[in-house]
Enzyme design. Structure first.
Site, short mmCIF file in Angstrom:
data_model
loop_
_atom_site.label_atom_id
_atom_site.label_comp_id
_atom_site.label_asym_id
_atom_site.label_seq_id
_atom_site.Cartn_x
_atom_site.Cartn_y
_atom_site.Cartn_z
N LYS A 90 50.82 -31.47 -43.28
CA LYS A 90 50.83 -32.37 -44.44
C LYS A 90 49.62 -32.05 -45.33
CE LYS A 90 49.07 -36.41 -45.15
NZ LYS A 90 48.61 -36.12 -46.53
N PRO B 276 35.50 -40.91 -43.13
CA PRO B 276 36.23 -42.15 -42.83
C PRO B 276 37.66 -41.90 -42.33
CG PRO B 276 35.11 -42.33 -44.94
CD PRO B 276 34.94 -40.91 -44.50
N THR B 277 38.36 -40.94 -42.96
CA THR B 277 39.72 -40.64 -42.48
C THR B 277 39.65 -39.98 -41.10
OG1 THR B 277 40.34 -40.26 -44.79
CG2 THR B 277 41.95 -39.64 -43.14
N CYS C 177 33.06 -28.51 -48.62
CA CYS C 177 32.50 -29.30 -47.51
C CYS C 177 31.14 -28.80 -47.05
CB CYS C 177 33.48 -29.28 -46.34
SG CYS C 177 33.94 -27.61 -45.84
N GLU D 213 27.54 -37.40 -49.27
CA GLU D 213 28.31 -36.27 -49.80
C GLU D 213 28.88 -36.67 -51.17
OE1 GLU D 213 32.19 -35.33 -48.05
OE2 GLU D 213 31.61 -33.23 -48.04
N1 LIG Z 1 34.84 -29.29 -42.68
C1 LIG Z 1 35.82 -28.71 -43.34
O1 LIG Z 1 36.33 -27.67 -42.96
C2 LIG Z 1 36.34 -29.33 -44.62
C3 LIG Z 1 37.08 -28.55 -45.50
C4 LIG Z 1 37.55 -29.13 -46.68
C5 LIG Z 1 37.26 -30.46 -46.98
N2 LIG Z 1 36.53 -31.19 -46.11
C6 LIG Z 1 36.19 -32.59 -46.44
O2 LIG Z 1 37.31 -33.25 -47.01
C7 LIG Z 1 36.88 -34.29 -47.87
C8 LIG Z 1 37.64 -34.23 -49.16
O3 LIG Z 1 39.01 -34.20 -48.91
P1 LIG Z 1 39.98 -35.44 -49.14
O4 LIG Z 1 39.44 -36.29 -50.24
O5 LIG Z 1 41.36 -34.91 -49.25
O6 LIG Z 1 39.82 -36.23 -47.76
P2 LIG Z 1 40.67 -37.47 -47.24
O7 LIG Z 1 40.08 -37.85 -45.93
O8 LIG Z 1 40.81 -38.50 -48.29
O9 LIG Z 1 42.15 -36.88 -47.04
C9 LIG Z 1 42.39 -35.76 -46.21
C10 LIG Z 1 43.84 -35.78 -45.77
O10 LIG Z 1 44.06 -36.90 -44.91
C11 LIG Z 1 45.20 -37.63 -45.35
N3 LIG Z 1 44.98 -39.03 -44.94
C12 LIG Z 1 44.30 -39.99 -45.61
N4 LIG Z 1 44.29 -41.13 -44.88
C13 LIG Z 1 44.96 -40.87 -43.73
C14 LIG Z 1 45.27 -41.65 -42.57
N5 LIG Z 1 44.89 -42.91 -42.45
N6 LIG Z 1 45.98 -41.06 -41.58
C15 LIG Z 1 46.36 -39.77 -41.68
N7 LIG Z 1 46.10 -38.99 -42.75
C16 LIG Z 1 45.41 -39.53 -43.76
C17 LIG Z 1 45.21 -37.39 -46.84
O11 LIG Z 1 46.48 -37.66 -47.40
C18 LIG Z 1 44.85 -35.91 -46.90
O12 LIG Z 1 45.95 -35.09 -46.61
C19 LIG Z 1 35.40 -34.09 -48.05
O13 LIG Z 1 34.69 -35.02 -47.28
C20 LIG Z 1 35.17 -32.68 -47.53
O14 LIG Z 1 33.87 -32.45 -47.06
C21 LIG Z 1 36.07 -30.66 -44.94
C1 LIG Z 2 33.69 -21.41 -46.48
N1 LIG Z 2 34.58 -21.58 -47.61
C2 LIG Z 2 35.39 -20.38 -47.74
C3 LIG Z 2 33.76 -21.77 -48.80
C4 LIG Z 2 35.53 -22.66 -47.39
C5 LIG Z 2 34.95 -23.97 -47.11
C6 LIG Z 2 35.97 -25.08 -46.94
C7 LIG Z 2 35.33 -26.41 -47.02
O1 LIG Z 2 35.47 -27.22 -47.91
#
Ligand SMILES: NC(=O)c1ccc[n+]([C@@H]2O[C@H](COP(=O)([O-])OP(=O)(O)OC[C@H]3O[C@@H](n4cnc5c(N)ncnc54)[C@H](O)[C@@H]3O)[C@@H](O)[C@H]2O)c1
Ligand SMILES: C[N+](C)(C)CCCC=O
Length: 484
Positions: A188, A243-244, A296, A399
């Site tokens: 998803k 939080p998610t 991230c 963040e």
């Molecule tokens: N560590 C990593 O590899 C990495 C990579 C990319 C992004 N991120 C993090 O992601 C965040 C930004 O992404 P975002 O705004 O899409 O995050 P988000 O937590 O709002 O959503 C992420 C996903 O979870 C789904 N979701 C939301 N609530 C849910 C629930 N209750 N149950 C199941 N699924 C649910 C959303 O629809 C979406 O697909 C930032 O905090 C970023 O740091 C981390």
């Molecule tokens: C390491 N990259 C390639 C920048 C991807 C990071 C994904 C996190 O948001």
């Protein structure tokens, strides 16, 4: 496919007509749900399509489809799986430009960066394909000539839930290892970026995976919850916010399901006075402004040794002001549009609060309106550098997930390591210095999953990627360091 051909167009011209769910080897309209989400083109604010969010019935159909395909895929040898995955990687490589264009249109990042994302995606599938053939159990000698053995068994149907900043790449990072080990997947994506992952599903089918092995359901939190709570789901791999992530872990715990969490960060970047200044400035920009700062692992707390604070800051500000903002499909654009209006407002809110708490805006932070009339309703801002920051300010603790760098002076190595680690997060960290012993000593002391020495955000697929503490490390995962 016709959908893909339409994607090869210019900014402001695309609409998406085809269904965005994928089940049993074909695009389908969801069987239930019905709530519609507008999918936007961040560069223009136009609606690309209205996305029907999948309900419980559609989620169950996708899981059943994956279960059926799992029976076939899990019986194939690792080498057979390897061949199919290599073919998928080849097709992605061949279609790099179209997929990168699709990603740019839906995410708003520059085409220059999206191409790199797609390269990392096919490399990821190639890497895990290469491992598939050598996955093996152990033979254990027992007394009297007896023996025992272990088998590497796939889990079954794995769920992948993705964030919107690297839509295609996250889907590859999750499906690569899962499929190589013989699992099936229901993925998803974020409802903000639902488009490119369906192309990945088509590519897997074209490459020869059994129909139903990789399925896509679309929707937000409710759809995600149906997936996590489904009794036939064996594992959840999640990328998103803390939080998610907490909610996902709670749902996984209730079903005793293993879970992998890739969450947020507020990573430190430490610039010592003996660093190559030109390289350190470049590193700070790489650590903060890729994908409009929506990354991230960004090094958003930039600790600078006081001796070089003024010189470093002046140079960083000068270079930040030169970043070319605008139409993300243009070759020379280096910063596109943020994902949507609420997120842009949120980022601006952090900057306003930073000023109220005493930080000084050294450049940027304001909205940017490009000259091109078709971009007038896009979500642009000028990248921002904050000076006069203190460790307890919100802009330093939380963040922001936007193009906002906070500069913090320091005096000693001991002090900066302690301050760098004084955070609930632990995703990444970076050090710039010419003293190689100091570099390795400092990164070893950082409580962070990935560390960079004299570079930043260079994450080859061969290295582990994950965090400590609230950044959501998977148990047993080693840390990684890249060095240049
Ligand atoms: N560590 C990593 O590899 C990495 C990579 C990319 C992004 N991120 C993090 O992601 C965040 C930004 O992404 P975002 O705004 O899409 O995050 P988000 O937590 O709002 O959503 C992420 C996903 O979870 C789904 N979701 C939301 N609530 C849910 C629930 N209750 N149950 C199941 N699924 C649910 C959303 O629809 C979406 O697909 C930032 O905090 C970023 O740091 C981390
Ligand atoms: C390491 N990259 C390639 C920048 C991807 C990071 C994904 C996190 O948001």
């Amino acid at each position: 496919s016709p959908g893909l051909a339409a994607m090869s167009s210019a900014t402001g011209t695309v609409t998406v007509q085809q269904p965005l769910n994928y089940r049993a080897g074909a695009r389908v309209q969801p069987a239930d749900g019905g709530q519609l989400e507008e999918v936007l083109e961040p560069a223009t604010g136009r609606v690309l399509c209205k996305l029907p969010c999948s309900g419980e019935k559609e989620v169950d159909l996708a899981v059943q489809s994956a279960k059926a395909a799992f029976k076939i895929w899990s019986q194939m040898s690792g080498m057979e799986r390897c061949r199919v995955m290599l073919e998928a990687a080849r097709i992605i490589r061949e279609q790099r430009e179209e997929i990168a264009t699709m990603e740019t249109i839906n995410n708003g990042k520059s085409i220059f960066e999206a191409r790199v994302d797609i390269d990392i995606s096919w490399q990821c599938l190639e890497y895990y394909a290469g491992l598939a053939g050598s996955l093996a159990g152990e033979h254990i000698q027992l007394p009297g000539g007896s023996f025992g053995y272990t088998r590497r068994e796939p889990l079954g149907v794995c769920v992948g839930i993705g964030a919107w900043n690297y839509p295609f790449q996250i889907a590859c990072w999750k499906s690569g290892p899962a499929l190589a080990c013989g699992n099936a997947m229901v993925f998803k994506p974020s409802p903000f970026t639902p488009i490119s992952v369906v192309r990945l599903a088509e590519i897997f089918t074209e490459a020869g995976v059994p129909k139903g092995l990789f399925n896509v359901v679309q929707g937000g939190a409710a759809t995600g919850q149906f997936l996590c709570q489904h009794p036939d789901v064996a594992k959840i791999s999640f990328t998103g916010s803390v939080p998610t992530g907490i909610k996902i872990m709670e749902m996984a715990a209730k079903g005793i399901k293993p879970v992998t969490l890739e969450l947020g960060g507020k990573s430190p970047l430490i610039i010592f006075s003996d660093a190559d200044l030109e390289n350190a400035v470049k590193g700070a920009l790489m650590a903060n402004f890729l994908t409009q700062g929506e990354v991230c692992c960004n090094g958003t707390r930039v600790f600078v040794e006081r001796k070089i604070l003024d010189t470093f800051t002046k140079e960083v500000v000068k270079r930040t002001q030169k970043i070319k903002i605008g139409d993300p499909l243009l070759e020379d654009t280096r910063m596109g549009a943020l994902i949507n209006r609420p997120h842009l407002n949120r980022v601006q809110g952090f900057i306003k609060q930073a000023k109220e708490q005493g930080a000084e805006v050294l450049c940027g932070g304001d909205l940017y309106v490009p000259d091109d009339p078709k971009l007038k309703n896009g979500y642009y801002m000028r990248p921002c550098v904050l000076g006069n920051c203190k460790d307890d300010m919100t802009c330093v603790k939380e963040e922001i997930f936007g193009p906002v760098m906070a500069i913090l002076p320091f005096d000693t190595e001991e002090e900066v390591v302690e301050r760098a680690n004084a955070t609930k997060f632990g995703l990444a960290g970076g050090v710039f210095t010419r003293d190689i012993q100091k570099a390795h000593r400092v990164v070893a002391a950082l409580k962070a999953g990935m560390c960079f020495i004299n570079n930043y955000n260079v994450s080859p697929v061969e290295l582990p990627f994950g965090g400590y503490k609230f950044s959501g490390r998977t148990a047993g995962q080693p840390s990684s360091t890249t060095h240049s």
